[in-house]
Write an enzyme that holds these catalytic residues in place. Structure first.
Site, short mmCIF file in Angstrom:
data_model
loop_
_atom_site.label_atom_id
_atom_site.label_comp_id
_atom_site.label_asym_id
_atom_site.label_seq_id
_atom_site.Cartn_x
_atom_site.Cartn_y
_atom_site.Cartn_z
N HIS A 56 7.04 -0.84 5.45
CA HIS A 56 5.54 -1.30 5.87
C HIS A 56 5.84 -2.76 6.54
CE1 HIS A 56 3.13 1.46 3.64
NE2 HIS A 56 4.17 1.48 2.80
N ASN A 129 -2.20 4.06 0.54
CA ASN A 129 -2.04 4.41 2.11
C ASN A 129 -3.29 5.31 2.66
OD1 ASN A 129 0.81 3.95 2.59
ND2 ASN A 129 1.56 6.01 1.33
N TYR A 339 7.69 -3.02 -6.49
CA TYR A 339 7.20 -3.97 -5.38
C TYR A 339 7.32 -5.42 -6.00
CZ TYR A 339 5.07 -0.27 -2.73
OH TYR A 339 4.97 0.78 -1.83
#
Length: 485
Positions: A56, A129, A339
């Site tokens: 990303h 997404n 993350y």
């Protein structure tokens, strides 16, 4: 299939017993932190690129608000959803997945759809997404999957051999690959696509009752996609086409908007539903669990500085607020760690103190020091807990809802392995023109693959999803459907 006598090991040389399934408590989990191989893979993967995001990397963002339009307090105690008309400020980042920071916007790729809600109970990040499913369903396979989407270590070129070899050996990817190769694989703009939480989450109400939920953001601009030839033309002429479109739309007060809906599943249905509801490669039928409106998201303000806001924005699916919790989804369980770990490496241990990430709620904790600590670092206040000096204390009423776990601690997969029904159903839902484009896109993508073994293996998956589907791809590649499929 080629063979070798090399044993996969950890970085310290110990043999790896299972590289396909993370270690969980029973078949549904949750994932165990003692799976050091999983943690090493994810932690090392997060540190493979400096300083842009590993995935990303190319993205655009905007500020806006979320307004509640339906009373769902019977399902969740989250305060930002507590009353109709309530507005919560937010920041969203759209992105492509595989490309580098300077790559083109109009490539065939999933789009990231990450929303940060600045609620009165802290930040809530919904990190999904533009597709309701994903390529894999266990986080232990994520570094390997993304490696196939990146560049060959010798040629530094994209490698269709790696892409299709991995997909053909991971049949759970078939549903997402079908979506990716369809018209939806190249959205016309960020404004003209839906967004999804993708994973299953848990909502808990004030009485301690819980349900499973899935999130759907439906664009009010309508779904629009790009023709492959136009997309290729734009990639050369204006590689920042989507970024430019979003900025100009907001600058011209043409504010993009989405309606947020959820599907709600009673807890007990998870044990009897025909697909495992925690498998992120599967969807829940909307006939079984209809969409229920929650609210409306509007984007109405552009960033003032791209680096400070879009590039330094950090999102984690582990950033919950009371009333919203995790599910046993194995892909989600890995992301809960990965993350935030990526942000600690890429931006720094104090990434949440940056203006774009800083909660609007008051923050009280005992975390101190670290690189780029820009606030007063807690001043001279008490810096440990428990203490008898009036420092912040826990609130037991905000503990996550307890849940049962059972089974042996082992590296095991999901109980359900039907990877063909849903992509087959999707193919049959398409018009003949959409099917033709889907087949053309797949054939075009697979033609550069050098080994017929890989092509045959993937054709077999398409054929199992729908015989016509597999036959048309085989014919397009000048091959036959493998015997015994």
């Amino acid at each position: 299939m080629s063979t070798n006598n090399k044993t996969l090991t950890t970085s310290w040389g110990a043999p790896v017993g299972d590289n396909q399934n993370s270690m969980t408590a029973g078949s549904r989990g949750p994932t165990l932190i003692q799976d050091v191989h999983l943690l090493e893979k994810l932690a090392h993967f997060n540190r493979e690129r400096v300083p842009e995001r590993v995935v990303h990397a190319k993205g655009a963002g905007a500020h806006g608000y979320f307004e509640v339009t339906n009373d769902l307090t019977g399902f969740t105690k989250a305060k930002f959803l507590s009353e109709v008309g309530k507005r919560t400020p937010l920041f969203i980042r759209f992105s492509t997945v595989a490309g580098e920071l300077g790559s083109a916007d109009t490539v065939r790729d999933p789009r990231g759809f990450a929303v940060k809600f600045y609620t009165e109970e802290g930040n809530y990040d919904l990190v999904g997404n533009n597709t309701p499913v994903f390529f894999i369903r266990d986080a232990i396979k994520f570094p390997d999957f993304i490696h196939t989407q990146k560049r060959h270590p010798q040629t530094h070129l994209k490698n269709p051999n790696a892409v299709w070899d991995f997909w053909s050996l991971s049949p759970e990817s078939l549903h997402q690959v079908t979506i990716l190769m369809s018209d939806r694989g190249i959205p016309a703009t960020f404004r003209h696509m839906n967004g999804y939480g993708s994973h299953t989450f848990k909502w808990v109400n004030a009485e301690g009752q819980a349900v499973w939920v899935k999130y759907h953001f439906k664009t009010e601009q309508g779904i629009k996609n790009l023709d492959v030839n136009l997309a290729a033309k734009l990639a050369g002429e204006n590689p920042d086409y989507h970024t430019e479109d979003l900025f100009n739309a907001i600058e011209n007060s043409d504010f993009p908007a989405w309606k947020l809906y959820v599907q709600i599943m009673p807890l007990e249905d998870a044990n009897t539903y025909r697909f495992d509801p925690f498998d992120v490669t599967k969807v829940w039928s909307q006939k079984d669990y209809p969409l229920i409106e929650v609210g409306r998201m509007v984007l109405n303000r552009n960033p003032q500085n791209y680096f400070a806001e879009v590039e330094q924005a950090t999102f984690s699916p582990g950033s919950f607020v009371p009333g919203i919790e995790a599910s046993p989804d194995k892909m989600l369980q890995g992301r809960l760690f990965a993350y935030s770990d990526a942000h600690r490496y890429r931006v720094g241990a104090n990434h949440n103190t940056l203006p774009i990430n800083r909660p609007q709620a008051e923050v009280h904790h005992y975390q101190r020091d670290g690189q780029m600590r820009a606030d007063n670092n807690g001043g001279g206040s008490v810096y440990y807990e428990p203490n008898s000096l009036g420092g912040p204390t826990e609130s037991p009423q905000n503990k996550p809802l307890p849940f049962e776990v059972s089974g042996e601690a082992n590296s095991v997969g999901y109980d359900h392995d039907d990877h063909y029904t849903q992509p087959g159903d999707l193919y049959r839902l398409l018009s003949e023109e959409e099917r033709e484009r889907l087949v053309e896109n797949i054939v075009s993508s697979m033609k550069p693959v050098e080994k017929d073994e890989i092509k045959h293996r993937q054709i077999g998956h398409w054929y199992k999803a729908d015989p016509e589907f597999g036959q048309r791809i085989a014919e397009g590649l000048g091959l036959s459907v493998p015997q015994g499929v």
